[in-house]
Design a protein around this motif. Structure first.
Motif, PDB file in Angstrom:
ATOM      1  N   LYS A 201       0.736  -1.373   0.057  1.00 47.34           N
ATOM      2  CA  LYS A 201       0.014  -0.086  -0.019  1.00 47.34           C
ATOM      3  C   LYS A 201       0.808   1.384  -0.119  1.00 47.34           C
ATOM      4  CE  LYS A 201      -3.714   2.203   0.113  1.00 47.34           C
ATOM      5  NZ  LYS A 201      -4.805   2.237  -1.031  1.00 47.34           N
ATOM      6  N   MET A 202       1.895   1.225   0.906  1.00 42.71           N
ATOM      7  CA  MET A 202       2.805   2.225   0.709  1.00 42.71           C
ATOM      8  C   MET A 202       3.503   2.564  -0.565  1.00 42.71           C
ATOM      9  SD  MET A 202       4.808   2.407   4.386  1.00 42.71           S
ATOM     10  CE  MET A 202       5.297   0.657   4.498  1.00 42.71           C
ATOM     11  N   GLN A 203       3.818   1.566  -1.187  1.00 48.02           N
ATOM     12  CA  GLN A 203       4.357   1.690  -2.593  1.00 48.02           C
ATOM     13  C   GLN A 203       3.378   2.302  -3.590  1.00 48.02           C
ATOM     14  OE1 GLN A 203       6.894  -1.622  -4.555  1.00 48.02           O
ATOM     15  NE2 GLN A 203       5.202  -1.733  -5.774  1.00 48.02           N
ATOM     16  N   ALA A 204       2.150   1.843  -3.469  1.00 48.64           N
ATOM     17  CA  ALA A 204       1.057   2.298  -4.347  1.00 48.64           C
ATOM     18  C   ALA A 204       1.046   4.020  -4.047  1.00 48.64           C
ATOM     19  CB  ALA A 204      -0.051   1.427  -3.948  1.00 48.64           C
ATOM     20  N   VAL A 205       0.897   4.248  -2.820  1.00 44.79           N
ATOM     21  CA  VAL A 205       0.625   5.816  -2.706  1.00 44.79           C
ATOM     22  C   VAL A 205       1.793   6.521  -3.154  1.00 44.79           C
ATOM     23  CG1 VAL A 205       0.338   7.378  -0.868  1.00 44.79           C
ATOM     24  CG2 VAL A 205      -0.894   5.330  -0.703  1.00 44.79           C
ATOM     25  N   LEU A 206       3.071   5.988  -2.696  1.00 43.69           N
ATOM     26  CA  LEU A 206       4.266   6.607  -3.188  1.00 43.69           C
ATOM     27  C   LEU A 206       4.481   6.722  -4.730  1.00 43.69           C
ATOM     28  CD1 LEU A 206       6.876   5.599  -0.661  1.00 43.69           C
ATOM     29  CD2 LEU A 206       5.728   7.818  -0.769  1.00 43.69           C
TER      30      LEU A 206
END
Length: 414
Positions: A201-206
């Motif tokens: 999820k962090m990767q998707a946001v970034l």
């Protein structure tokens, strides 16, 4: 929250905590996150003291190695300040803090890390954790005793092995120099983010949010959407072709952004901070005083407890497997017994025969046997009747099968 061009710093108290024990700094060259612990009257002070002292090295350095040495020295100085503060304010006994940060020197980062706050790098759309958690479960993972998936749900996943505090005068601090390049996005965060928002999820946001300030706020929101019982702090640094990631003017967020407050409540029981520390577990309500083991043999107890858990898990799996085998065997026996209540008429060695069981086989195991072989040859039967016998004729019971044989005998051609 504060932003400036290619960098941002955000800190939120979370949905359950009464105070923010996280602190962070984003400056011209320095970016750092600290997550304090030690109860209501300790964690906020510890992270604030550490950030304020470490921020003093926010300046240009001739080389990344010089920056690495200065940053390491700043953490040791912060550790000494924490010990001195505890000496002067005994009510703060037991406070400590994690620290993760870096100084940027051209295309290199001088990095320091102690505890379980984290530094991530997003490069070519792939997020990678750069720091390694100094936790009990990470040691178990590194030694091959548990998997990363097991570590994520381990009841002792928040036990820290290393922090800045008032115990070790020279704590072991990870330092390294790492290269960066245009397009990299660096994420520094407390475990209030990493414990509740997945790496995916962090990767998707970034990857989807282009500006540092909006991406940082989105990450904090993701943690809040998960309940965020712990404080959550994010520092985001983008590296572009200009080489400028500075936050001008420098900004401090979290507890370090407010004046230090010392609670001199004499009724507060002093807590001893051993080498091990424990953040509140994710699944439990945060306790303002925290749980901090007082026994020097606590690590041995944790290891023994982990072995007991592993042994109980193996026993549980063994019992479950045994029960599954029993159920399968019982079902097989019941099924086989049922097949032996069935009869049919078929062919055996060219003659009509009565079979007990069913026509199917279980792999190489036949589920029928010849009960009675007659003298009626298939060649003696009319073509249609012969094909019926070859295809087998079901019977309700043995008597019904014998009646079918009698009718076949009458149908023989002269």
């Amino acid at each position: 929250m504060a932003t400036s061009g290619n960098s941002a710093a955000v800190s939120h108290v979370g949905k359950i905590r009464a105070n923010n024990q996280d602190s962070a700094y984003a400056g011209e060259h320095l970016f750092v996150v600290a997550d304090g612990m030690g109860g209501h009257a300790g964690g906020d002070v510890a992270s604030a003291i550490a950030i304020k002292r470490i921020a003093e090295v926010d300046r240009a350095f001739d080389s990344a190695n010089d920056a690495e040495f200065a940053l390491h020295s700043a953490l040791l100085a912060a550790n000494t300040l924490l010990a001195e503060t505890v000496f002067e304010h005994s009510e703060l006994t037991g406070m400590g803090t994690t620290v993760s940060g870096f100084l940027r020197v051209g295309d290199k980062l001088a990095m320091v890390h102690i505890g379980d706050s984290r530094i991530y790098r997003l490069r070519d759309s792939v997020l990678e954790q750069i720091t390694a958690d100094h936790t009990f479960v990470q040691r178990l993972v590194d030694s091959g005793r548990i998997t990363p998936e097991e570590a994520a749900v381990h009841p002792r996943r928040s036990v820290l092995m290393r922090v800045l505090g008032d115990v070790d005068a020279a704590p072991e601090i990870d330092t390294t120099v790492i290269e960066t390049q245009p397009g990299d996005r660096w994420l520094l965060c407390s475990d209030g983010l990493s414990s509740y928002v997945s790496d995916e999820k962090m990767q998707a946001v970034l990857n989807s949010v282009p500006t540092a300030d909006e991406a940082a706020r989105r990450l904090v929101k993701e943690s809040l959407d998960q309940g965020a019982p712990d404080n959550v702090t994010v520092v985001l640094v983008d590296v572009d072709a200009s080489g400028d990631s500075s936050h001008t003017p420098p900004i401090t967020v979290g507890s370090a952004a407010t004046p230090l407050s010392f609670d001199s409540d004499s009724n507060r029981r002093p807590l001893r901070l051993p080498t091990l520390l424990l953040h509140p577990l994710k699944a439990t309500q945060p306790d303002p005083s925290h749980f901090e083991p007082e026994s020097d043999g606590y690590l041995d107890e944790l290891i023994l407890e982990d072995r007991r858990r592993a042994r109980r898990r193996r026993i549980t799996w063994a019992i479950g497997l045994a029960l599954a085998i029993i159920v399968v065997v019982a079902a097989a026996l019941f099924g086989y017994q049922w097949t032996q209540t069935r009869y049919f008429v078929g062919e055996s060695d060219g003659n009509v025969a009565i079979f007990q069981g069913v026509q199917q086989n279980l792999g190489p195991i036949p589920l029928s046997t010849v009960v009675e072989e007659t003298a009626i040859g298939l060649s003696d039967l009319p073509a249609f009747t012969r094909s019926s016998v070859e295809a087998t004729i079901n019977a309700d019971d043995l008597a019904d099968a014998q009646a079918i044989v009698d009718r076949l005998a009458d149908a023989r051609t002269p």
